[in-house]
Design an enzyme around this catalytic site. Structure first.
Site, PDB file in Angstrom:
ATOM      1  N   HIS A  21       5.561   4.338 -24.825  1.00 51.89           N
ATOM      2  CA  HIS A  21       6.601   4.139 -25.854  1.00 51.89           C
ATOM      3  C   HIS A  21       6.464   5.201 -26.953  1.00 51.89           C
ATOM      4  O   HIS A  21       7.458   5.777 -27.408  1.00 51.89           O
ATOM      5  CB  HIS A  21       6.442   2.772 -26.539  1.00 51.89           C
ATOM      6  CG  HIS A  21       6.761   1.585 -25.701  1.00 51.89           C
ATOM      7  ND1 HIS A  21       5.930   0.486 -25.651  1.00 51.89           N
ATOM      8  CD2 HIS A  21       7.810   1.296 -24.908  1.00 51.89           C
ATOM      9  CE1 HIS A  21       6.466  -0.444 -24.864  1.00 51.89           C
ATOM     10  NE2 HIS A  21       7.610   0.034 -24.397  1.00 51.89           N
ATOM     11  N   SER A 137       3.975  -2.770 -21.163  1.00 56.51           N
ATOM     12  CA  SER A 137       3.427  -3.781 -22.082  1.00 56.51           C
ATOM     13  C   SER A 137       2.880  -4.966 -21.310  1.00 56.51           C
ATOM     14  O   SER A 137       1.820  -5.512 -21.649  1.00 56.51           O
ATOM     15  CB  SER A 137       4.516  -4.268 -23.048  1.00 56.51           C
ATOM     16  OG  SER A 137       4.992  -3.212 -23.835  1.00 56.51           O
TER      17      SER A 137
END
Ligand code: PNS
Length: 174
Positions: A21, A137
């Protein structure tokens, strides 16, 4: 007419932020004057971290990165609403997302088409750095939950927050 300031939104759950990210946020800042990291908070879905915690971890990781592009990234939560409305409020008509694989593309394509249909919001896809092709994640949380080493997968602030949260969960009698 081209707006004076080119702004985009990089949306995501960021539960928690990964190095993949972070790479996309910083590379988006190569292309846009302002990057709005949009931390999506779905009230019906309980994450590992709350919206404010996730947003704060993104801010900390950007500050800790020491990368000058981080100064062009602004972090804000967006709650129970459409991404295109968040884009409209911010004056940012472009969404930037990272793609690790064809599976990501298949997931992202209908959303990109829907956002263009709803409000002419365009989506720019950045090809993810292959170094983070395996980083998500959800996998990071699984590795952390079972005591695995998440260094090289998440920024240091996230690593520390994961250790604390997993420790809290282990001591939670519920
Ligand atoms: O990191 P994620 O969970 O893959 O991010 C998905 C996200 C939050 C970007 C996406 O679910 C989203 O845009 N949600 C906001 C609601 C919305 O606008 N839905 C219609 C767009 S298709």
């Amino acid at each position: 007419m081209t707006p004076a300031v080119r702004a985009c939104v990089c949306p995501g759950s960021f539960d928690p932020l990964t190095l993949g990210h972070l790479d996309v946020l910083l590379r988006a800042a190569d292309l846009f004057d302002v990057v709005h990291a949009g931390v999506a908070v779905n009230p019906g879905k309980r994450g590992l971290f709350t919206g404010p915690e996730r947003a704060e971890l993104v801010r900390r990781a950007l500050a800790d990165s020491g990368d000058p592009r981080a100064a062009r990234v602004v972090v804000a939560e967006f709650g129970d609403g459409l991404l295109v409305d968040h884009c409209r409020r911010l004056g940012a008509p472009v969404v930037v997302k990272g793609l690790r694989s064809g599976t990501d593309y298949a997931y992202e394509l209908p959303m990109a088409l829907m956002n263009r249909h709803l409000a002419d919001v365009e989506t720019v896809f950045l090809v993810g750095d292959p170094a983070y092709g395996h980083v998500s994640s959800s996998l990071v949380k699984e590795v952390a939950r079972y005591g695995g080493d998440v260094s090289g997968l998440v920024p240091a602030a996230v690593r520390a927050a994961l250790a604390t949260r997993m420790g809290e969960d282990a001591s939670d009698p519920a």
